[in-house]
Enzyme design. Structure first.
Site, PDB file in Angstrom:
ATOM      1  N   ILE A  14       0.783  -1.312  -0.057  1.00  0.00           N
ATOM      2  CA  ILE A  14      -0.180  -0.018   0.030  1.00  0.00           C
ATOM      3  C   ILE A  14       0.882   1.200  -0.227  1.00  0.00           C
ATOM      4  CG2 ILE A  14      -2.007  -1.080   0.988  1.00  0.00           C
ATOM      5  CD1 ILE A  14      -1.081   0.010   3.629  1.00  0.00           C
ATOM      6  N   ASP A  22      11.160  15.014  13.737  1.00  0.00           N
ATOM      7  CA  ASP A  22      10.769  14.914  12.350  1.00  0.00           C
ATOM      8  C   ASP A  22       9.351  15.304  12.241  1.00  0.00           C
ATOM      9  OD1 ASP A  22      11.349  15.189   9.610  1.00  0.00           O
ATOM     10  OD2 ASP A  22      10.987  13.122   9.031  1.00  0.00           O
ATOM     11  N   GLY A  46       8.583   3.831   0.333  1.00  0.00           N
ATOM     12  CA  GLY A  46       9.489   5.279   0.488  1.00  0.00           C
ATOM     13  C   GLY A  46      10.841   4.900   0.361  1.00  0.00           C
ATOM     14  N   GLY A  47      11.924   5.465   0.594  1.00  0.00           N
ATOM     15  CA  GLY A  47      13.120   5.266   0.129  1.00  0.00           C
ATOM     16  C   GLY A  47      13.858   4.279   1.137  1.00  0.00           C
ATOM     17  N   MET A  48      13.197   4.079   2.345  1.00  0.00           N
ATOM     18  CA  MET A  48      13.860   3.083   3.256  1.00  0.00           C
ATOM     19  C   MET A  48      12.881   1.833   3.621  1.00  0.00           C
ATOM     20  SD  MET A  48      15.568   5.486   6.313  1.00  0.00           S
ATOM     21  CE  MET A  48      15.688   4.164   7.366  1.00  0.00           C
ATOM     22  N   LYS A  65       5.404  -2.216   8.461  1.00  0.00           N
ATOM     23  CA  LYS A  65       6.504  -1.093   7.478  1.00  0.00           C
ATOM     24  C   LYS A  65       7.625  -2.077   7.430  1.00  0.00           C
ATOM     25  CE  LYS A  65       9.072   2.912   8.557  1.00  0.00           C
ATOM     26  NZ  LYS A  65       9.455   4.044   9.350  1.00  0.00           N
TER      27      LYS A  65
END
Length: 495
Positions: free
Chosen positions: A20, A141, A23-25, A43
């Site tokens: 779904i 962040d 991302g970059g990591m 994740k």
């Protein structure tokens, strides 16, 4: 990720359904927890990074940091795991709750929010940061990409680069964590992580939700240093009808001096004050979970008086907009999601049973008595068309548990009554066991909040959680009504 595919079972428990987000990591998968039979979000760290123990430790630390936070505006983390494939590759993953909603960043792509909505969202994020800072956790962040807009409000995501207060703020290579436009000036100098750095990011978030732009645009650390090097204040908040208190709070958060910034809790309280109208009576009517008292008028001689009107039902403050799919920092927005209307009326509690006994009217005196000042009714008022019914009087459940006693007593006694009610609901199936555990955790937060003067806010959150659990079906309406009444009594108890 060639080794991952729909149907694969990780850690002998989590069955992958579909991807779904990415991302970059990491990559985000929808999965089914086959032990607890629920759908969750996984994740999964990219294989190239999972081979590095340093990145696996980073993901594990994210899970540990977020799992400590039990808060309505923080995404729940359920588990962390590592799976070893036959080829020796390691799959590292975090298990989180799966949310319906949209990323705040996506929402802002259509322009700034109306100021009441921007203030409400920022206040919720500030409340989440307050809970994190009390545990010594600094997020580092806070950006619109890490805030999800859901039906139950904002949810802070991605504690992947969170750290503890006082820890070094840069990585092993000397780099700075975070998104440049949201990073506090002192972080560029390598100052240790502090709650004040999150508050600066919170100020940037408020500024952006109000104006549609960040105060100091920067995509790189060099650009940020140049923007901050000018020394000038951010452009003014030119927002129609914006209360001066909101603008003042925002600029205090953006202070270059960390010591001049308010705490996250002070930001939350200051912003919520701006959402209430100046008229005290109107403020009471707009409080999220306040039920107004009914008026009892004694019978007068002559014709039978008309019954007193029912008390006004509970109303919510301006609604939070709904949203897309959680993904620990990465989100895929589902097409066709309808936005909620500007104001949401909370579902009314069930009307009182008709079989409840009523008190006989008193015999009118020969001479009419003066009408006394309004008092709180001791029984549920009758429902009228056009307004939700007032909460019914709690009645015994099928298991024979009794209704909460009359308000009064000290805080410990009131908390014991709530705890006993939770236990009775779990025992007879009126409250799902995992929800009972969650409610007891909330009860602990409520009692702890009494010592800090936050009891009213903590009780309101607990009552909202009960209402949310009732809507999802994990608490029966009968127990939801009784728990709501018990938490109200807790708010009125003596500390």
């Amino acid at each position: 990720m060639a080794t991952l595919h729909a149907g694969r079972l990780l850690a002998r428990r989590y069955r992958l359904i579909d991807q779904i987000g990415a991302g970059g990591m990491s990559v985000i998968w929808r999965a089914r927890d086959e032990v607890l039979d629920r759908v969750v979000a996984l994740k999964v760290l990219a294989p190239s990074l999972a081979a590095d123990a340093r990145f696996r430790d980073l993901v594990r630390e994210e899970a540990r940091s977020a799992a400590q936070l039990v808060h309505p505006h923080v995404t729940s983390v359920h588990d962390y795991g590592e799976a070893l494939a036959p080829d020796g590759s390691i799959t590292s993953f975090v298990v989180m709750e799966l949310l319906d909603g949209e990323e705040l960043e996506y929402r802002l792509s259509g322009g700034p929010l109306p100021w009441p909505e921007a203030v409400e969202v920022t206040a919720q994020v500030a409340e989440a940061l307050t809970a994190a800072h009390r545990l010594g956790i600094v997020h580092r962040d806070i950006t619109p990409a890490n805030v999800m807009m859901t039906r139950v409000g904002a949810k802070v995501l991605d504690f992947g680069i969170a750290t503890h207060v006082g820890a070094p703020d840069d990585d092993e290579d000397g780099g700075t964590f975070g998104t440049p436009a949201y990073v506090a000036p002192e972080r560029l100098d390598g100052a240790p992580a502090q709650p004040a750095t999150d508050v600066y990011s919170l100020g940037v978030l408020l500024y952006e939700t109000l104006t549609g732009r960040v105060p100091y645009p920067a995509d790189t650390w060099e650009q940020l240093g140049a923007a901050l090097g000018t020394g000038g204040p951010p452009p003014p908040l030119d927002v129609p009808d914006l209360p001066t208190g909101v603008a003042r709070t925002c600029l205090r958060c953006l202070s270059r001096d960390p010591r001049a910034r308010p705490t996250a809790q002070q930001v939350a309280l200051a912003l919520r004050d701006q959402l209430l109208p100046a008229d005290p009576q109107a403020a009471t009517m707009l409080a999220p979970t306040v039920t107004l008292p009914s008026v009892v008028v004694p019978p007068q001689p002559g014709p039978t008086p008309e019954p007193a009107p029912a008390a006004a039902g509970r109303r919510r403050a301006p609604a939070r907009r709904p949203v897309a799919v959680v993904a620990g920092g990465v989100v895929v927005v589902a097409a066709g999601l309808a936005l909620l209307a500007p104001t949401v009326i909370r579902d009314a509690d069930p009307p009182p049973p008709r079989a409840l006994p009523t008190e006989p009217p008193s015999t009118p005196a020969a001479t009419p008595a003066p009408t006394p000042a309004p008092t709180r009714s001791t029984r549920p008022p009758a429902a009228t068309s056009g307004a939700p019914a007032a909460p019914p009087r709690p009645t015994p459940s099928a298991a024979g548990t009794t209704a909460p006693p009359t308000p009064g007593g000290n805080l410990t006694e009131a908390a014991d009554r709530v705890d006993a009610l939770i236990g009775a609901g779990v025992a007879d199936g009126g409250i799902r066991p995992d929800v009972g555990t969650d409610l007891r955790n909330l009860l602990g937060h409520v009692t702890a909040a009494s010592g800090r003067g936050d009891l009213t806010v903590a009780v309101r959150r607990a009552r909202d959680k009960v209402a949310d659990r009732r809507r999802e079906g994990s608490i029966t309406p009968a127990y939801a009504g009784r728990l709501d009444a018990a938490f109200q009594q807790l708010a009125a108890a003596r500390v």
